[in-house]
Scaffold this motif. Structure first.
Motif, PDB file in Angstrom:
ATOM      1  N   THR A  70      16.563  -0.752   6.019  1.00 39.93           N
ATOM      2  CA  THR A  70      15.567   0.043   6.960  1.00 39.93           C
ATOM      3  C   THR A  70      14.263   0.021   6.235  1.00 39.93           C
ATOM      4  O   THR A  70      14.043   0.252   5.226  1.00 39.93           O
ATOM      5  CB  THR A  70      16.299   1.419   6.807  1.00 39.93           C
ATOM      6  OG1 THR A  70      17.693   1.292   7.266  1.00 39.93           O
ATOM      7  CG2 THR A  70      15.519   2.253   7.713  1.00 39.93           C
ATOM      8  N   LEU A  71      13.282  -0.126   7.119  1.00 40.36           N
ATOM      9  CA  LEU A  71      11.730  -0.121   6.707  1.00 40.36           C
ATOM     10  C   LEU A  71      11.456   1.349   6.604  1.00 40.36           C
ATOM     11  O   LEU A  71      11.599   1.791   7.796  1.00 40.36           O
ATOM     12  CB  LEU A  71      10.959  -0.868   7.421  1.00 40.36           C
ATOM     13  CG  LEU A  71      10.691  -2.340   7.522  1.00 40.36           C
ATOM     14  CD1 LEU A  71       9.829  -2.832   8.156  1.00 40.36           C
ATOM     15  CD2 LEU A  71      10.683  -2.689   5.903  1.00 40.36           C
ATOM     16  N   VAL A  72      10.870   1.924   5.682  1.00 36.73           N
ATOM     17  CA  VAL A  72      10.475   3.462   5.770  1.00 36.73           C
ATOM     18  C   VAL A  72       9.029   3.517   5.576  1.00 36.73           C
ATOM     19  O   VAL A  72       8.512   4.677   5.561  1.00 36.73           O
ATOM     20  CB  VAL A  72      11.390   4.303   4.809  1.00 36.73           C
ATOM     21  CG1 VAL A  72      12.880   4.096   5.224  1.00 36.73           C
ATOM     22  CG2 VAL A  72      11.197   3.706   3.185  1.00 36.73           C
ATOM     23  N   ARG A  73       8.320   2.601   4.965  1.00 37.43           N
ATOM     24  CA  ARG A  73       7.101   2.656   4.623  1.00 37.43           C
ATOM     25  C   ARG A  73       6.303   1.373   5.002  1.00 37.43           C
ATOM     26  O   ARG A  73       6.994   0.562   4.797  1.00 37.43           O
ATOM     27  CB  ARG A  73       6.684   2.919   3.461  1.00 37.43           C
ATOM     28  CG  ARG A  73       7.253   4.395   3.125  1.00 37.43           C
ATOM     29  CD  ARG A  73       6.642   4.903   1.517  1.00 37.43           C
ATOM     30  NE  ARG A  73       7.228   6.024   1.152  1.00 37.43           N
ATOM     31  CZ  ARG A  73       6.615   7.218   1.285  1.00 37.43           C
ATOM     32  NH1 ARG A  73       5.411   7.205   1.591  1.00 37.43           N
ATOM     33  NH2 ARG A  73       7.215   8.326   1.006  1.00 37.43           N
ATOM     34  N   GLU A  74       5.198   1.458   5.224  1.00 35.86           N
ATOM     35  CA  GLU A  74       4.208   0.298   5.450  1.00 35.86           C
ATOM     36  C   GLU A  74       2.822   0.412   4.513  1.00 35.86           C
ATOM     37  O   GLU A  74       2.460   1.628   4.526  1.00 35.86           O
ATOM     38  CB  GLU A  74       3.808   0.007   6.829  1.00 35.86           C
ATOM     39  CG  GLU A  74       4.870  -0.187   8.083  1.00 35.86           C
ATOM     40  CD  GLU A  74       4.367  -0.343   9.309  1.00 35.86           C
ATOM     41  OE1 GLU A  74       3.264   0.112   9.468  1.00 35.86           O
ATOM     42  OE2 GLU A  74       5.184  -1.051   9.990  1.00 35.86           O
ATOM     43  N   VAL A  75       2.753  -0.663   3.861  1.00 34.78           N
ATOM     44  CA  VAL A  75       1.542  -0.490   2.906  1.00 34.78           C
ATOM     45  C   VAL A  75       0.602  -1.776   3.207  1.00 34.78           C
ATOM     46  O   VAL A  75       0.912  -3.020   3.369  1.00 34.78           O
ATOM     47  CB  VAL A  75       1.805  -1.001   1.515  1.00 34.78           C
ATOM     48  CG1 VAL A  75       0.668  -0.793   0.478  1.00 34.78           C
ATOM     49  CG2 VAL A  75       2.598   0.453   1.138  1.00 34.78           C
ATOM     50  N   LEU A  76      -0.439  -1.406   3.727  1.00 35.28           N
ATOM     51  CA  LEU A  76      -1.738  -2.316   4.155  1.00 35.28           C
ATOM     52  C   LEU A  76      -2.734  -2.461   2.944  1.00 35.28           C
ATOM     53  O   LEU A  76      -3.321  -1.390   2.682  1.00 35.28           O
ATOM     54  CB  LEU A  76      -2.187  -1.983   5.294  1.00 35.28           C
ATOM     55  CG  LEU A  76      -3.340  -2.865   5.723  1.00 35.28           C
ATOM     56  CD1 LEU A  76      -2.796  -4.450   6.014  1.00 35.28           C
ATOM     57  CD2 LEU A  76      -3.999  -2.605   7.187  1.00 35.28           C
ATOM     58  N   ALA A  77      -2.755  -3.580   2.229  1.00 29.81           N
ATOM     59  CA  ALA A  77      -3.732  -3.552   1.022  1.00 29.81           C
ATOM     60  C   ALA A  77      -4.288  -4.769   0.908  1.00 29.81           C
ATOM     61  O   ALA A  77      -3.916  -5.774   1.120  1.00 29.81           O
ATOM     62  CB  ALA A  77      -2.863  -3.013  -0.251  1.00 29.81           C
ATOM     63  N   HIS A  78      -5.382  -4.482   0.077  1.00 24.04           N
ATOM     64  CA  HIS A  78      -6.052  -5.725  -0.533  1.00 24.04           C
ATOM     65  C   HIS A  78      -6.718  -5.581  -1.943  1.00 24.04           C
ATOM     66  O   HIS A  78      -7.338  -4.753  -2.345  1.00 24.04           O
ATOM     67  CB  HIS A  78      -7.553  -6.043   0.419  1.00 24.04           C
ATOM     68  CG  HIS A  78      -8.314  -7.389   0.066  1.00 24.04           C
ATOM     69  ND1 HIS A  78      -8.035  -8.471   0.457  1.00 24.04           N
ATOM     70  CD2 HIS A  78      -9.314  -7.402  -1.005  1.00 24.04           C
ATOM     71  CE1 HIS A  78      -9.013  -9.478   0.122  1.00 24.04           C
ATOM     72  NE2 HIS A  78      -9.533  -8.992  -1.083  1.00 24.04           N
ATOM     73  N   GLY A  79      -5.870  -6.552  -2.695  1.00 27.11           N
ATOM     74  CA  GLY A  79      -6.196  -6.286  -4.385  1.00 27.11           C
ATOM     75  C   GLY A  79      -5.641  -5.032  -4.814  1.00 27.11           C
ATOM     76  O   GLY A  79      -6.403  -4.801  -5.937  1.00 27.11           O
ATOM     77  N   LEU A  80      -4.576  -4.519  -4.393  1.00 25.89           N
ATOM     78  CA  LEU A  80      -4.005  -3.214  -4.897  1.00 25.89           C
ATOM     79  C   LEU A  80      -3.683  -3.586  -6.152  1.00 25.89           C
ATOM     80  O   LEU A  80      -2.784  -4.486  -6.514  1.00 25.89           O
ATOM     81  CB  LEU A  80      -2.825  -2.726  -3.905  1.00 25.89           C
ATOM     82  CG  LEU A  80      -2.467  -1.462  -4.213  1.00 25.89           C
ATOM     83  CD1 LEU A  80      -3.441  -0.208  -4.282  1.00 25.89           C
ATOM     84  CD2 LEU A  80      -1.202  -0.862  -3.550  1.00 25.89           C
ATOM     85  N   PRO A  81      -4.009  -2.678  -7.197  1.00 19.08           N
ATOM     86  CA  PRO A  81      -3.282  -2.757  -8.681  1.00 19.08           C
ATOM     87  C   PRO A  81      -1.891  -2.695  -8.454  1.00 19.08           C
ATOM     88  O   PRO A  81      -1.200  -1.597  -7.911  1.00 19.08           O
ATOM     89  CB  PRO A  81      -3.943  -1.341  -9.365  1.00 19.08           C
ATOM     90  CG  PRO A  81      -5.057  -1.160  -8.580  1.00 19.08           C
ATOM     91  CD  PRO A  81      -4.833  -1.345  -7.229  1.00 19.08           C
ATOM     92  N   PRO A  82      -1.169  -3.404  -9.021  1.00 17.67           N
ATOM     93  CA  PRO A  82       0.503  -3.423  -9.048  1.00 17.67           C
ATOM     94  C   PRO A  82       1.024  -2.293  -9.400  1.00 17.67           C
ATOM     95  O   PRO A  82       2.095  -1.741  -9.120  1.00 17.67           O
ATOM     96  CB  PRO A  82       0.586  -4.681 -10.041  1.00 17.67           C
ATOM     97  CG  PRO A  82      -0.452  -5.433  -9.832  1.00 17.67           C
ATOM     98  CD  PRO A  82      -1.583  -4.861  -9.739  1.00 17.67           C
ATOM     99  N   SER A  83       0.342  -1.485 -10.288  1.00 18.26           N
ATOM    100  CA  SER A  83       1.028  -0.175 -11.039  1.00 18.26           C
ATOM    101  C   SER A  83       0.449   1.047 -10.205  1.00 18.26           C
ATOM    102  O   SER A  83       0.954   2.070 -10.585  1.00 18.26           O
ATOM    103  CB  SER A  83       0.519  -0.281 -12.381  1.00 18.26           C
ATOM    104  OG  SER A  83      -0.789  -0.003 -12.418  1.00 18.26           O
ATOM    105  N   HIS A  84       0.116   0.882  -8.887  1.00 18.90           N
ATOM    106  CA  HIS A  84      -0.400   2.053  -8.016  1.00 18.90           C
ATOM    107  C   HIS A  84       0.655   2.916  -7.874  1.00 18.90           C
ATOM    108  O   HIS A  84       1.502   2.570  -7.503  1.00 18.90           O
ATOM    109  CB  HIS A  84      -0.931   1.650  -6.760  1.00 18.90           C
ATOM    110  CG  HIS A  84      -2.057   2.681  -6.221  1.00 18.90           C
ATOM    111  ND1 HIS A  84      -1.297   3.474  -5.452  1.00 18.90           N
ATOM    112  CD2 HIS A  84      -3.531   2.501  -6.062  1.00 18.90           C
ATOM    113  CE1 HIS A  84      -2.593   4.356  -5.010  1.00 18.90           C
ATOM    114  NE2 HIS A  84      -3.616   3.696  -5.347  1.00 18.90           N
ATOM    115  N   GLU A  85       0.436   4.330  -7.966  1.00 19.53           N
ATOM    116  CA  GLU A  85       1.496   5.397  -7.782  1.00 19.53           C
ATOM    117  C   GLU A  85       2.008   5.233  -6.554  1.00 19.53           C
ATOM    118  O   GLU A  85       3.110   5.579  -6.127  1.00 19.53           O
ATOM    119  CB  GLU A  85       0.888   6.566  -8.051  1.00 19.53           C
ATOM    120  CG  GLU A  85      -0.326   7.193  -7.142  1.00 19.53           C
ATOM    121  CD  GLU A  85      -0.858   8.284  -7.721  1.00 19.53           C
ATOM    122  OE1 GLU A  85      -1.688   8.880  -6.853  1.00 19.53           O
ATOM    123  OE2 GLU A  85      -0.866   8.501  -8.999  1.00 19.53           O
ATOM    124  N   ALA A  86       1.163   4.928  -5.331  1.00 17.11           N
ATOM    125  CA  ALA A  86       1.471   4.833  -4.025  1.00 17.11           C
ATOM    126  C   ALA A  86       2.937   4.200  -3.901  1.00 17.11           C
ATOM    127  O   ALA A  86       3.638   4.124  -2.720  1.00 17.11           O
ATOM    128  CB  ALA A  86       0.421   4.501  -2.938  1.00 17.11           C
TER     129      ALA A  86
END
Length: 160
Positions: A70-86
């Protein structure tokens, strides 16, 4: 970066709703976050699939459904730090337990450095999957539709 809860699956506070929505579970499998690359419209001729966020998310959703997730979230990113809290706070709260990207190239654009993200997934025991479905055919008409959709001047329009 944009994070969006999938309509009908998550209510305020990040808690899932519907059958099988107990904390940390999905009806048949994992509760997943779809990750898509945010690539400038100027790249439409050279990298149409990476510009076409609609297709990236659709492929993630199709793959998840085919595998009982089940997909519960979508993240759209460019160059996001891998440890980002989101990315990791929902994992820590038990709301998600799988990441899926349309393809490795999309993940490499979304996360920088992507190797660190892969290592964090392994370290934290969170599977990382790729839909790896065939890309749509991007003829001139298809590219024109994507261009119109993404270049609309409406405030807040995100191309969906």
């Amino acid at each position: 970066m944009r994070i969006r809860a999938r309509p009908g699956t998550v209510r305020r506070g990040g808690r899932a709703t519907g059958p099988g929505a107990e904390r940390g579970s999905a009806v048949n499998g994992h509760r997943a976050v779809a990750i898509a690359a945010l690539v400038p419209l100027e790249e439409l001729d050279t990298q149409p699939y990476l510009v076409d966020i609609r297709s990236q998310f659709a492929h993630c959703a199709q793959w998840a459904a085919e595998h009982g997730h089940t997909l519960v979230r979508e993240v759209l990113a460019h160059g996001l730090p891998p440890s980002h809290e989101a990315l990791w706070d929902p994992v820590a709260r038990g709301e998600v337990d799988l990441f899926v990207a349309a393809e490795a190239a999309a993940l490499a654009v979304a996360m920088r450095p992507v190797e660190e993200f892969r290592a964090l997934c392994e370290l934290r025991g969170v599977p990382l999957a790729f839909a790896a479905l065939p890309e749509p055919r991007y003829d001139a008409a298809h590219k024109a539709r994507i261009h119109r959709r993404l270049s609309m001047p409406t405030a807040g329009y995100d191309g969906r």
